[in-house]
Design an enzyme around this catalytic site. Structure first.
Site, PDB file in Angstrom:
ATOM      1  CG  LEU A  98      -1.819   1.062   1.584  1.00 32.82           C
ATOM      2  CD1 LEU A  98      -3.107   0.815   1.511  1.00 32.82           C
ATOM      3  CD2 LEU A  98      -1.325   1.860   2.725  1.00 32.82           C
ATOM      4  CG  HIS A  99       2.055   3.115  -3.013  1.00 28.86           C
ATOM      5  ND1 HIS A  99       1.934   1.801  -3.237  1.00 28.86           N
ATOM      6  CD2 HIS A  99       1.872   3.601  -4.360  1.00 28.86           C
ATOM      7  CE1 HIS A  99       1.569   1.668  -4.681  1.00 28.86           C
ATOM      8  NE2 HIS A  99       1.728   2.919  -5.176  1.00 28.86           N
ATOM      9  CD  GLN A 100      -3.144   8.890   0.477  1.00 27.06           C
ATOM     10  OE1 GLN A 100      -3.826   7.894   0.594  1.00 27.06           O
ATOM     11  NE2 GLN A 100      -3.557  10.159   0.050  1.00 27.06           N
TER      12      GLN A 100
END
Length: 177
Positions: free
Chosen positions: A132-134
């Site tokens: 996951l990465h924003q």
């Protein structure tokens, strides 16, 4: 022909993009550890990994294939793919680091706006769906010209290492964030 130099057909060459297109550094769905570029960041130097700031449960890193100068990614240290699988503390720290990233980018680069988002799953556009990465993408009026539309290239005015150094220097100390 040199990379980045127009030829007689007015082409702009961006050979560095082939690594991204070819899937270099892209882990399989469950491949944590050295196979995942975000997991590798935890153990390397900030300069080599393009890390701007580190928190307790998450960190901020420059995107190796940015949409714009200063394009940051906020990632949990834990190798987790889905936002709903974050612990409450991880979710809070990812949110807080995202807010601080916006403040720092405003102070350093004065963008006119931001695109924020997470692509959940490969079908949704996640280049690295397994971790996951924003995305925190600074935007300026007129920053989308003919290059991304016609040339499928983006002109970035600063080297990633220089951008990382400027943002890291402006990042507040942990007790000020």
């Amino acid at each position: 022909m040199l990379a980045g130099v127009p030829d007689g057909f007015e082409r702009l060459w961006t050979p560095h993009r082939m690594a991204y297109i070819g899937g270099e550094n892209k882990p399989s769905d469950d491949q944590a550890g050295p196979g995942c570029p975000f997991c590798r960041v935890e153990h390397g130097s900030d300069e080599d990994g393009l890390v701007v700031a580190r928190g307790t449960l998450a960190f901020v890193v420059l995107n190796l294939y940015p949409y714009n100068s200063g394009h940051l990614l906020v990632c949990p240290y834990r190798h987790v793919a889905d936002y709903t699988d974050l612990t409450p503390d991880e979710a809070v720290e990812v949110a807080e680091l995202t807010r601080t990233a916006m403040r720092v980018l405003r102070a350093v680069s004065a963008p006119h706006g931001f695109n924020l988002g997470m692509n959940q799953g490969e079908v949704a556009g996640a280049g690295i769906a397994a971790h996951l990465h924003q995305h925190v993408v600074p935007r300026w009026a007129g920053d989308s010209n003919f290059l991304p539309v016609v040339g499928r290239s983006r002109a970035l005015p600063e080297l990633l290492a220089d951008t990382r150094a400027r943002l890291a220097a402006a990042w507040p100390a942990a007790d000020q964030a």
